[in-house]
Design a protein around this motif. Sequence first.
Motif, mmCIF file in Angstrom:
data_model
loop_
_atom_site.group_PDB
_atom_site.id
_atom_site.type_symbol
_atom_site.label_atom_id
_atom_site.label_comp_id
_atom_site.label_asym_id
_atom_site.label_seq_id
_atom_site.Cartn_x
_atom_site.Cartn_y
_atom_site.Cartn_z
ATOM 1 N N ASN A 54 41.193 47.873 28.404
ATOM 2 C CA ASN A 54 41.632 47.159 29.616
ATOM 3 C C ASN A 54 40.430 46.965 30.525
ATOM 4 O OD1 ASN A 54 44.353 46.450 29.251
ATOM 5 N ND2 ASN A 54 45.054 48.406 30.328
ATOM 6 N N GLU A 57 38.981 43.202 30.383
ATOM 7 C CA GLU A 57 39.962 42.435 30.831
ATOM 8 C C GLU A 57 39.819 42.253 32.594
ATOM 9 O OE1 GLU A 57 43.615 41.083 29.457
ATOM 10 O OE2 GLU A 57 44.517 41.016 31.326
ATOM 11 N N LYS A 61 38.065 39.388 34.724
ATOM 12 C CA LYS A 61 38.736 38.726 35.958
ATOM 13 C C LYS A 61 38.139 38.699 37.248
ATOM 14 C CE LYS A 61 43.673 39.171 34.723
ATOM 15 N NZ LYS A 61 44.863 40.299 34.473
ATOM 16 N N THR A 82 40.196 39.510 25.249
ATOM 17 C CA THR A 82 41.110 39.108 26.431
ATOM 18 C C THR A 82 41.059 37.470 26.643
ATOM 19 O OG1 THR A 82 41.407 39.100 28.904
ATOM 20 C CG2 THR A 82 39.192 39.909 28.038
ATOM 21 N N THR A 84 41.243 36.022 29.079
ATOM 22 C CA THR A 84 40.689 35.434 30.752
ATOM 23 C C THR A 84 39.208 35.042 30.634
ATOM 24 O OG1 THR A 84 40.207 38.046 30.857
ATOM 25 C CG2 THR A 84 42.146 37.325 32.038
ATOM 26 N N SER A 116 45.153 32.453 21.588
ATOM 27 C CA SER A 116 44.256 32.432 22.880
ATOM 28 C C SER A 116 44.002 30.890 23.260
ATOM 29 C CB SER A 116 43.221 33.473 23.033
ATOM 30 O OG SER A 116 42.279 32.859 22.122
#
Length: 233
Positions: A54, A57, A61, A82, A84, A116
């Motif tokens: 994680n 990400e 972000k 990810t 993002t 994605s």
Amino acid sequence: MISFYESIVTSEKKLLAILIDPDKFYEENVSHFLSRIPVQTTHIFVGGSTVANNKTEVTVKALKKETNLPVFLFPGNYEQITNTADAILFLSLLSGRNPEYLIGQQVKAVRMLKESTLEVIPTGYILIDGDNESAVARVSQTQPMPQDNIEAIVNTALAGEYLGAKLIYLEAGSGAKIPVNTSIIEAVKKEITLPLIVGGGIRTNERKEAAYIAGADMVVMGTVFEEELLESK
Ligand code: 1GP
């Protein structure tokens, strides 16, 4: 709108990517970090050889909230993907002979990529001996290519182009004592028709400019900003 890749190919100026290792990134530092990176920065790369779950990400972000610079994933493994980010360097470690990093991780990644909106940029990734224990070598269990075997490095880059890579990335390893020699950059650039990325151990403007003059289209700098910025909360 043209693709991120097209904008690299058609860029009239040299490109500069700043690499962020999510494991060393403090979210609360993001605006300070962005205010201190060089004004000529054109890209942010996010990735590392090993990154906790994680963290990628969260890092992407936080960056996307504060900058319009394109954010590219530069993943050490498929778990760092990810949606993002804007694009992903879809790396194949061509210098090594470990099938897991030539094709295994890529097969594991495709479902996520298919679902994605990431722009996928096939990248021939070539690890060159930077006279430092490289995390890429350790994790991939492959040997870096010796700097004095220019012919083998050129042939590897060209094989990458013939296999369909859209970028070639010469990597001395993060924190390399010796960056990729300019004679290697020159020799590779002369043979390939693709944009050339160079990184690892580039800590000064002089080294960066030397890489550009030798033929790098994009230089990647990481550690120098980590040390100066990310840890100085
Ligand atoms: C990007 O791994 C490099 O190719 C970054 O290297 O951390 O030594 O700048 P440095």
